[in-house]
Design an enzyme around this catalytic site. Sequence first.
Site, mmCIF file in Angstrom:
data_model
loop_
_atom_site.group_PDB
_atom_site.id
_atom_site.type_symbol
_atom_site.label_atom_id
_atom_site.label_comp_id
_atom_site.label_asym_id
_atom_site.label_seq_id
_atom_site.Cartn_x
_atom_site.Cartn_y
_atom_site.Cartn_z
ATOM 1 C CB THR A 36 -0.965 0.019 1.201
ATOM 2 O OG1 THR A 36 -1.678 1.256 1.220
ATOM 3 C CG2 THR A 36 -0.227 -0.133 2.517
ATOM 4 C CG ASP A 37 1.166 5.702 -2.079
ATOM 5 O OD1 ASP A 37 2.385 5.794 -1.956
ATOM 6 O OD2 ASP A 37 0.413 6.676 -2.269
#
Length: 775
Positions: A298-299
Amino acid sequence: MSETDVGSATGLTSTEAERRLAEFGPNKVAEEKAHPFRAIFGKLWAPVPWMLEATIVLEILLHKNVEAVVIAILLIFNAALSFTQEGHAKNALSLLRQRLTIRVRVRRDGEWRRIAAEGIVPGDLIYLRVGDIVPADVGIVTGDVLIDNSAVTGESAPAEAGAGGKAWAGAIVRRGEASALVASTGSRTYFGKTAELVREATGAGHLQQMIFTIVKYLIAFDAAIASGVLVFALSSGMGWSDIVPFCLMLLVASIPVALPATFTLASALGTQELARSGVLVSRLSAIEEAAAMDSLATDKTGTLTKNQLSVSAITPIAPCNEIDVIRYAALASDEATQDPIDMAILAAARERSADTKSYIIRKFVPFDPSTKSSEALVEHEGTSIRVIKGAPGTIAGMTGTAVPPEADQLAGEGYRVLAVAAGPGKQIALAGFIALLDPPREDSARLVASLHELGIRVLMVTGDGLATARTVAAQVGITADTCAPERLRRDAANAAVDCGIFAGVFPEDKYRLVQALQQAGHVCGMTGDGVNDAPALRQAEVGIAVANATDVAKAAASIVLTNPGLSDVVSAIETSRRIYQRMLTYMLNKIIKTIEIALFLSLGIVFTRTLVITPVLIVLLLFTNDFLTMSIATDHVSFSRHPERWSIRTLMLTAAPIAGLIVLFSLAVLFSGLRLLRLPEDRIPTLVFLTLVFGGQGTVYLVRERGSFWSSRPSRWMAISSCADIAIVSALAVFGILMSPVSGAVVLELLFSVALYLAAVDFLKVRIFRFFGVR
């Protein structure tokens, strides 16, 4: 300059610009559109469609036109359904090109003019102002600007760029003005290279491989059975005219004709369910892949965090207190500049009720990159006070003191640190420090915990530095080793396994990480919001764009969230795992029935030396046992707390003993019809057909529950489908339509016997499932 060093502060001539435009091409990203007919053809060009198409050809060659038409209808139905559901997915490259369709101030022939961004070339001199999207990779010539790179590189904090600095295509100018020399355009820009990665990225799907593997197992099994029967038939004097139709029936029975359509239908229903919850699915395969997803990269910026700086800590220095520090910082800030740091400080001052109304601002100097500070001269109760905020080293130098260890400690923890000083005239003293951070979203920690409970490993990838990455990761519950980008680029395979926090990464690094996880055998998800996330979103089996994502990220993703936050990711995973359970029911039923039909019909030939069912009834069985059981896609099921991966070997080993038990019952019915009921020879195919239909419907309810079959109720549509199937088939048998008639009493007795026998088999099924680990 990456493409050319030619150009100056005077700009280019029109002639030179035209020459370079011909050399480097327009400043846009190449767009590739798939023709609709090509997209539809793609649905018919895969291993399973090939098998069905080969079966159609074989049926035609044997003059079985009705059977060929039935299979063709099922094949076209699946292709049309899949194409329609995926037709809403937008082309990411098209959106990337549109992002560059802006107007630019460029100096040509000694004068400034506005032209379309597509027309600028390396060496052009352009002018940037507040609110502009940087149209190409540029080098700053004069002036100072604050650049927001969050959508391009993933860095949450805006970056200052003065003379000699750089700005990337797609970044936004938040403050200041500057002239800049164009270095790279189009696909050669940082932005454009991201677009090329999106073009190259192809999410790895497992559905076709899984179906193909199952079909190979079933065909191999049926081929072995057919070979044995062929030897027996030839040695017994049976003719080729009897054996060829039998082999063809086994081929048709082996191929799960309705399986692709059932997967598509189950996924389509799942997407409708998710859409009501604010989750849009643009690639149906993502639903199936989400059930197996065991890693989610996940960013950080805008995904786990708010992409909005806020004051996280205030460290005062005596005699000042926290209110004094934030008040002085607010006085040295100006809302009119819309500077993210100033806005965060002013918001914090309001939250803490730090009164500034009694202060009169006589002079204000906005942030200056050369001095790394902003300053205000204020008057309070007749006293003139000089207030300064800026980089700790700069402010400490102004006060004639060393930077206190508190500032270094905050910086080491990942915060962006500002120092604040105040005092009369030149007698300013250090008042304290303000720590700023892009804070996590309120639901991020809960999301990470929920994903861990679902057996999913969560990794964080960000363009921010190591310290910031560690701080945010700790706040949201990601506890793992931190990996520098150099290690990811040097040894992606081991880094993907050893680390859980990746800092300072570029788009190609995220793309590389996803590929490394996939090569290690993981089913990978990726969440993000920016242009920099698009390649990884496209490459991942499950690409998830958050609600505030750029159009590019949304187009590259296979799942788009429309509600703020990431909570709906959990809903998407739970829904996908429910779909997996429905398809597990379908697959077990299909494998059991395939094994049963092959064994039962083969043994029927051995014992009776004739075909015990007609080819027409086998085709009718496709509808009753395959097509109508597509209602399984609506069944009520629960979801697993662990990633679901298809194990074909486990499915085959589980299905075999259950199929064997059902074969024993089918043989008992056959001999009862021949010996006890003494049915005429032409009535036996009808009895066999009814046995296979009733047994097929019963098997669905037998295997839909991993425990006892009465543990849960089926869906309404599934129950209606079964009742309709049984009623229609019974009517056909009683009235002799497409088959020789049998009495209603025989039909009812058979139906009752099937239900009673399968209820007894359920006791053994529970133990078989438990032994082979089917959950």
